[in-house]
Design an enzyme around this catalytic site. Structure first.
Site, mmCIF file in Angstrom:
data_model
loop_
_atom_site.group_PDB
_atom_site.id
_atom_site.type_symbol
_atom_site.label_atom_id
_atom_site.label_comp_id
_atom_site.label_asym_id
_atom_site.label_seq_id
_atom_site.Cartn_x
_atom_site.Cartn_y
_atom_site.Cartn_z
ATOM 1 C CG ASP A 122 -2.016 -1.042 1.140
ATOM 2 O OD1 ASP A 122 -2.419 -1.391 0.022
ATOM 3 O OD2 ASP A 122 -2.476 -1.499 2.195
ATOM 4 C CG ASP A 140 -6.414 -1.548 -1.608
ATOM 5 O OD1 ASP A 140 -6.593 -2.772 -1.778
ATOM 6 O OD2 ASP A 140 -5.532 -1.081 -0.864
#
Length: 163
Positions: A122, A140
């Site tokens: 991330d 995401d």
């Protein structure tokens, strides 16, 4: 009024979108993994930073304590379910089909991370001085926006039936 079939209801455009999204997702994650310091914000603009972190769970680090293979299995089951929905949904549902391919691409992108890195990479952080949003990635975002498109499709189809 005849509605034309959605472009992403056809297999070839859907596969092309998924492959391109996966290539972009994985290229960005490779650059992030090899170029950004771990867990140190790199400001981009006010309230936005690049922030490399490793997520062992699913969205928003939920299930971080779960076994890695459980997470992979869960993601594979989600991809299979969304693929099943994609096949069963009428081809005139444009937003839904776009949403399905976005969710599939995002989920596969995060599955690839699990196999390649052992975790999901991330790197996008929105924040203020008193608040920060969960760190996330392109995959995401594809999943989130894809889900929004499916919901939007439900509203537009329901409205069209009433009209």
């Amino acid at each position: 009024m005849t509605r034309h079939p959605a472009i992403f209801a056809r297999p070839l455009p859907a596969i092309c979108f998924i492959v391109l999204a996966l290539l972009l997702d994985q290229a960005i994650k490779y650059l992030v993994e090899t170029s950004l310091p771990l867990q140190q914000p790199v400001p981009v603009m006010p309230m936005l930073a690049l922030y490399r972190t490793h997520n062992l769970g699913v969205a928003f680090s939920m299930l971080s304590d779960a076994h890695g293979w459980f997470i992979v299995g869960l993601r594979i089951a989600i991809v299979a379910f969304v693929f099943w929905l994609w096949r069963r949904t009428s081809p005139v549902h444009h937003f839904a089909h776009l949403g399905f391919v976005m969710i599939i691409a995002g989920a596969i992108g995060n599955i690839i991370d699990r196999f390649v890195y052992g975790h999901v990479i991330d790197y996008v952080l929105f924040y203020t001085q008193t608040w920060s949003f969960a760190v996330f990635n392109l995959a995401d975002s594809l999943i989130t926006v894809g889900a929004a498109f499916i919901i939007l499709d439900e509203f537009t189809v329901t409205r069209a039936r009433k009209g």
